[in-house]
Write an enzyme that holds these catalytic residues in place. Structure first.
Site, PDB file in Angstrom:
ATOM      1  N   ARG A  46     -41.422  71.779 -45.553  1.00 62.17           N
ATOM      2  CA  ARG A  46     -40.682  70.561 -45.192  1.00 62.17           C
ATOM      3  C   ARG A  46     -39.337  70.961 -44.598  1.00 62.17           C
ATOM      4  NH1 ARG A  46     -36.552  71.832 -47.559  1.00 62.17           N
ATOM      5  NH2 ARG A  46     -35.748  69.785 -47.081  1.00 62.17           N
ATOM      6  N   GLY A  47     -38.598  69.939 -44.083  1.00 65.14           N
ATOM      7  CA  GLY A  47     -37.336  70.226 -43.405  1.00 65.14           C
ATOM      8  C   GLY A  47     -37.615  70.359 -41.918  1.00 65.14           C
ATOM      9  N   ALA A  48     -36.777  69.719 -41.104  1.00 66.91           N
ATOM     10  CA  ALA A  48     -37.093  69.569 -39.677  1.00 66.91           C
ATOM     11  C   ALA A  48     -37.393  70.889 -38.936  1.00 66.91           C
ATOM     12  CB  ALA A  48     -35.979  68.778 -38.991  1.00 66.91           C
ATOM     13  N   ARG A  89     -46.327  63.697 -40.302  1.00 66.36           N
ATOM     14  CA  ARG A  89     -45.012  63.152 -40.687  1.00 66.36           C
ATOM     15  C   ARG A  89     -44.333  62.639 -39.416  1.00 66.36           C
ATOM     16  NH1 ARG A  89     -41.301  66.132 -44.812  1.00 66.36           N
ATOM     17  NH2 ARG A  89     -40.906  63.950 -45.386  1.00 66.36           N
ATOM     18  N   GLN A 194     -35.150  67.300 -53.567  1.00 68.60           N
ATOM     19  CA  GLN A 194     -34.926  68.489 -52.726  1.00 68.60           C
ATOM     20  C   GLN A 194     -33.540  69.089 -52.943  1.00 68.60           C
ATOM     21  OE1 GLN A 194     -36.260  65.611 -51.697  1.00 68.60           O
ATOM     22  NE2 GLN A 194     -37.663  65.858 -49.977  1.00 68.60           N
ATOM     23  N   ASP A 235     -33.127  65.022 -39.152  1.00 68.23           N
ATOM     24  CA  ASP A 235     -34.540  65.092 -38.758  1.00 68.23           C
ATOM     25  C   ASP A 235     -34.745  64.646 -37.322  1.00 68.23           C
ATOM     26  OD1 ASP A 235     -34.659  64.776 -41.863  1.00 68.23           O
ATOM     27  OD2 ASP A 235     -36.519  65.680 -41.180  1.00 68.23           O
ATOM     28  N   ASN A 244     -31.874  61.099 -41.265  1.00 68.85           N
ATOM     29  CA  ASN A 244     -31.938  62.169 -42.258  1.00 68.85           C
ATOM     30  C   ASN A 244     -32.435  61.563 -43.572  1.00 68.85           C
ATOM     31  OD1 ASN A 244     -31.474  64.989 -42.924  1.00 68.85           O
ATOM     32  ND2 ASN A 244     -29.775  64.304 -44.183  1.00 68.85           N
TER      33      ASN A 244
HETATM   34  O1  MRU Z   1     -38.631  65.048 -46.568  1.00 67.57           O
HETATM   35  P1  MRU Z   1     -37.988  66.357 -46.216  1.00 67.57           P
HETATM   36  O2  MRU Z   1     -37.726  67.217 -47.404  1.00 67.57           O
HETATM   37  O3  MRU Z   1     -38.739  67.066 -45.119  1.00 67.57           O
HETATM   38  O4  MRU Z   1     -36.582  65.935 -45.617  1.00 67.57           O
HETATM   39  C1  MRU Z   1     -35.736  66.936 -45.122  1.00 67.57           C
HETATM   40  C2  MRU Z   1     -34.408  66.440 -44.715  1.00 67.57           C
HETATM   41  O5  MRU Z   1     -34.130  65.265 -44.739  1.00 67.57           O
HETATM   42  C3  MRU Z   1     -33.444  67.456 -44.199  1.00 67.57           C
HETATM   43  O6  MRU Z   1     -32.135  67.067 -44.479  1.00 67.57           O
HETATM   44  C4  MRU Z   1     -33.611  67.572 -42.675  1.00 67.57           C
HETATM   45  O7  MRU Z   1     -34.943  67.857 -42.350  1.00 67.57           O
HETATM   46  C5  MRU Z   1     -32.742  68.586 -42.099  1.00 67.57           C
HETATM   47  S1  MRU Z   1     -33.395  70.203 -42.397  1.00 67.57           S
HETATM   48  C6  MRU Z   1     -32.451  71.390 -41.707  1.00 67.57           C
END
Ligand code: MRU
Length: 341
Positions: A46-48, A89, A194, A235, A244
């Site tokens: 996960r995470g962009a 997603r 997270q 994101d 985000n």
């Molecule tokens: O649902 P997630 O855990 O994928 O959400 C991640 C976030 O919201 C992060 O803040 C975002 O992806 C930035 S990652 C460098």
């Protein structure tokens, strides 16, 4: 030391299963695209930026595992896998960015063999580039952070959300590397934690001072004068908003009220300048993620739960956006155009 979040090992994509942290640090070796799609949906990856790499490797995996020998049907099969990966997603634009970049490389060939090689090469490039991007972004952001700063962050925009180093936490790491003494307050980030599980884990591993608060404590700490700036990831960034993790908007509103700078750290690949905020789909996840805690039912059975995974923060609440290409300031009329669709 924490291994890279996601990388290729021969014919397998190897990633940390983030659902197990902080109790267990386990890596998964994934050899088929369906398993990778499940991992994305379950937030094992996960995470962009990490999703961008996962999308790219998903296309490469589909190419590697295809049994089609004719070029046309082969490309069609991989394109179908790419479409299903993209649907896992909807909010992080990096996922589609990684998929599109790898598909474009694959389609710029003439044979199945060339196409497989091109897809693997492009996905490796995307994975490798990420660290340099995060480190450049981190350095740019470090200039904004004063010595002694007490930084609030939300969710996890760290090494675990990228290949390594991180975006918001990349700024933190680069600031520490520059010799400044700082500390981080991590919001736990309901419902999947997270912030508590991942941000606290990776900063603690690196011996960077970190404490965890409930999300609802943030405003009170700002009122007490215990927060000097907010640094979060993103994101997706449209021409009018930053998307985000749910809760980010509330921190931005509170930061503005208390005169605290609110910084967003994100690579150029997170920009989506062809779209307005109202056109972006915000992922809504299963209400059960809210209705249970630690295996226990915490909401009466039959009561509905609304579980948006992200929110949108209007750009007028954002003090600066830190990218690998430099720091953008209001009115944000010179955003990078990465051609995301
Ligand atoms: O649902 P997630 O855990 O994928 O959400 C991640 C976030 O919201 C992060 O803040 C975002 O992806 C930035 S990652 C460098």
């Amino acid at each position: 030391m924490i291994p890279r979040t996601i990388e290729r090992d021969g014919q397998a994509i190897v990633f940390i299963d983030q659902t197990l942290l902080p109790e267990r640090l386990e890596v998964v070796a994934c050899t088929d695209v369906e398993r990778l799609a499940i991992a994305i949906r379950r937030l094992e990856v996960r995470g962009a930026p990490a999703l961008g790499i996962a999308g790219a490797y998903g296309v490469a995996l589909a190419a590697i595992t295809s049994t089609e020998t004719e070029y046309g049907p082969f490309v069609a099969e991989v394109a179908k896998a790419a479409a299903s990966l993209r649907a896992t997603r909807p909010t992080a634009v990096n996922l589609g960015w990684g998929i599109d970049r790898t598909m474009a490389a694959l389609q710029a060939t003439g044979t199945v063999h060339e196409a497989v090689e091109a897809a693997v090469r492009e996905a490796d490039t995307i994975a490798r580039e990420d660290e340099g991007v995060c480190r450049a972004l981190g350095k740019n952001g470090a200039d904004l952070i004063p010595d002694g700063a007490r930084i609030l962050t939300h969710c996890n925009a760290g090494a675990l959300a990228c290949s390594t180093w991180g975006t918001a936490l990349g700024v933190v790491r680069s600031t520490v590397e520059s010799g400044k003494k700082i500390s981080v307050t991590a919001c736990e980030t309901r419902p999947l934690l997270q912030g508590a599980r991942l941000t606290a884990f990776e900063l603690h591993e690196d011996r960077i001072p970190v404490r965890v608060i409930t999300d609802s404590t943030a405003a009170f700490l700002m009122q007490r004068g215990e927060i000097d700036c907010v640094v979060v990831g993103a994101d997706r960034i449209t021409t009018d908003a930053v998307f985000n993790k749910i809760g980010t908007y509330m921190h931005a509103v509170c930061a503005r009220h208390h005169g605290i700078p609110f910084y967003v750290a994100a690579p150029a690949s997170t920009f989506d300048t062809g779209r307005r905020a109202k056109d972006v789909t915000i992922e809504e996840r299963n209400g059960d993620e809210i209705a249970t805690f630690n295996g226990r039912q915490t909401v009466p059975a039959g009561v509905p739960c609304t579980n948006f995974a992200f929110d949108r923060t209007p750009l007028d609440l954002v003090s600066a956006i830190v990218t690998e290409r430099g720091v953008l300031r209001p009115p944000y009329d010179r955003m990078p155009d990465t051609g995301n669709i």
